[in-house]
Design a protein around this motif. Structure first.
Motif, short mmCIF file in Angstrom:
data_model
loop_
_atom_site.label_atom_id
_atom_site.label_comp_id
_atom_site.label_asym_id
_atom_site.label_seq_id
_atom_site.Cartn_x
_atom_site.Cartn_y
_atom_site.Cartn_z
N GLN A 1 3.15 5.81 -2.63
CA GLN A 1 4.25 6.40 -3.59
C GLN A 1 4.33 6.62 -4.68
O GLN A 1 4.73 7.84 -5.29
N GLN A 2 3.92 5.75 -5.48
CA GLN A 2 3.83 5.92 -6.87
C GLN A 2 2.76 6.71 -7.41
O GLN A 2 2.93 7.32 -8.11
N ALA A 3 1.64 6.72 -6.48
CA ALA A 3 0.64 7.73 -6.75
C ALA A 3 1.22 9.15 -6.73
O ALA A 3 0.75 10.02 -7.58
N ALA A 4 1.68 9.35 -5.77
CA ALA A 4 2.47 10.67 -5.36
C ALA A 4 3.14 11.18 -6.49
O ALA A 4 3.15 12.25 -7.18
N ILE A 5 4.30 10.28 -6.94
CA ILE A 5 5.10 10.25 -8.09
C ILE A 5 4.48 10.80 -9.28
O ILE A 5 4.68 11.89 -10.37
N LEU A 6 3.22 10.17 -9.49
CA LEU A 6 2.41 10.52 -10.93
C LEU A 6 1.90 11.75 -10.61
O LEU A 6 1.58 12.51 -11.68
N ARG A 7 1.20 11.94 -9.46
CA ARG A 7 0.70 13.31 -9.41
C ARG A 7 1.61 14.55 -9.83
O ARG A 7 1.39 15.37 -10.11
N GLU A 8 2.83 14.25 -9.15
CA GLU A 8 3.80 15.40 -9.20
C GLU A 8 4.17 15.54 -10.68
O GLU A 8 4.34 16.70 -11.34
N ARG B 1 0.75 -1.28 0.01
CA ARG B 1 -0.10 0.20 -0.01
C ARG B 1 0.72 1.28 -0.03
O ARG B 1 0.62 2.32 -0.54
N LYS B 2 2.00 1.28 0.66
CA LYS B 2 2.77 2.38 0.71
C LYS B 2 3.47 2.52 -0.58
O LYS B 2 3.75 3.78 -1.09
N ARG B 3 3.91 1.63 -1.03
CA ARG B 3 4.54 1.62 -2.54
C ARG B 3 3.52 2.33 -3.58
O ARG B 3 3.96 3.12 -4.38
N ARG B 4 2.33 1.69 -3.39
CA ARG B 4 1.42 2.09 -4.26
C ARG B 4 1.09 3.76 -3.80
O ARG B 4 0.92 4.53 -4.84
#
Length: 352
Positions: A329-336, A324-327
């Motif tokens: 983090q991935q979602a945050a990177i995609l948003r940025e 869940r944390k990796r997802r």
């Protein structure tokens, strides 16, 4: 007819007293017993004419009475044989087989009431009917007084004399006040579990039944175990003969109660009710006896299984949390990245 197995004396004493002893092992049977060399013979209950088909001789008399019974000794050998006839007290072995005291032992109970010829000579293939006179003393105590009568042959093996005996069981009962009573002692219980957490275990129980009455009895036994998750039971359904106990005698029994779960304290209770063996007796009150014992059975397989479940839950929970944390983090990177693209993608190009 019960057959015999010889017990040999030590050769060191054979020069002084070469007398073999034998063990009687059962009821009358139609087959002949193997004897020394080519001598074989059989002994069976009989009337004055010959064998009458009984397996044992049952006699019930009042004190002071007497009766004459018979045994038939058949010489199945190819030569004439002289058989020694003796009577003595009977008892049951630890395995429940009928036995008799050695012929050189002086009888003190029912065997002392029997008078028989000392010897009988029988031609090859012949049968002799031997009278057996039973005289009950006037002061004889009521109840059962087991005895037996045997025909025997002595043979010499090296320097040792061996006595081979074949005989008939006699159940002598003196009328009077009959008492059917047993005691259960030495109760021991042991839990045996399974490493399969979904399988129950069993309790092995050992106890001793003592006949405190004056008649032959079989103990009808019920065993009940109880714990936190219910009860389990066992009932002895074996033949009464296999549970027979003589007056004053004792026998040890072992039972197994299945379907017992190891969840802490377990109470085991043994209930023994005596029933008279042999001829039925009217008006005899069976005195029931009850004993119990307790033990602890810890649920190790279930505890191990529970620990494994907890560990598996924690491992899965940790893995899911990391995923869940990796997802996230991935979602945050995609948003940025999306924001950067949107920010720089909307700016007008500078003209040259």
């Amino acid at each position: 007819m019960f057959t015999s197995s010889s017990r040999r004396a030590l050769a060191l004493f054979s020069a002084l007293c070469a007398v073999g002893a034998t063990t009687l092992t059962g009821y009358a049977l139609p087959a002949a017993a193997a004897g020394p060399g080519d001598i074989t013979w059989s002994v069976a209950p009989a009337d004055a004419k010959g064998p009458d088909g009984r397996s044992a001789i049952d006699i019930e008399l009042a004190g002071g009475q007497e009766v004459t019974e018979h045994i038939a000794v058949t010489n199945r050998s190819t030569k004439e044989v002289a058989f020694a006839i003796d009577a003595n007290d009977g008892y049951l072995t630890a395995k429940g087989l009928f036995d008799m005291r050695p012929s050189d032992a002086t009888p003190t109970d029912g065997g002392a009431w029997i008078k028989i010829p000392e010897r009988v000579t029988i031609p090859a293939g012949g049968t002799a009917v031997v009278p057996v006179k039973v005289s009950v003393p006037k002061n004889a105590t009521p109840g059962d007084h087991p005895a037996g009568v045997t025909a025997s042959v002595d043979t010499i093996s090296g320097q040792v004399k061996v006595q081979n005996r074949v005989g008939v069981r006699m159940n002598l009962r003196v009328t009077g006040d009959y008492v059917a009573k047993v005691a259960v002692t030495g109760l021991r219980a042991e839990y045996k579990g399974s490493w399969n957490p979904f399988s129950s275990g069993s309790i092995d129980m050992t106890y001793t039944v003592t006949n405190e009455g004056n008649v032959r009895v079989a103990a009808d036994t019920n065993v009940q175990t109880s714990g936190f998750v219910g009860e389990s039971g066992w009932k002895d359904t074996s033949d009464a003969k296999t549970r027979e106990v003589m007056p004053g005698g004792r026998r040890e029994f072992t039972v197994q109660v299945t379907g017992v779960w190891p969840l802490g304290p377990i109470t085991s209770q043994v209930v023994a009710t005596p029933t008279v063996v042999g001829e039925s007796i009217q008006g005899v009150a069976a005195q029931q006896t009850t004993v119990d014992t307790s033990l602890w059975a810890l649920p190790w397989p279930q505890l191990v299984f529970l620990v494994l479940l907890v560990l598996a839950f924690l491992v899965i929970r940790t893995l899911l949390s990391r995923r869940r944390k990796r997802r996230e983090q991935q979602a945050a990177i995609l948003r940025e990245a999306s924001e950067l693209i949107a920010q720089y993608g909307n700016k007008p190009e500078k003209s040259s």
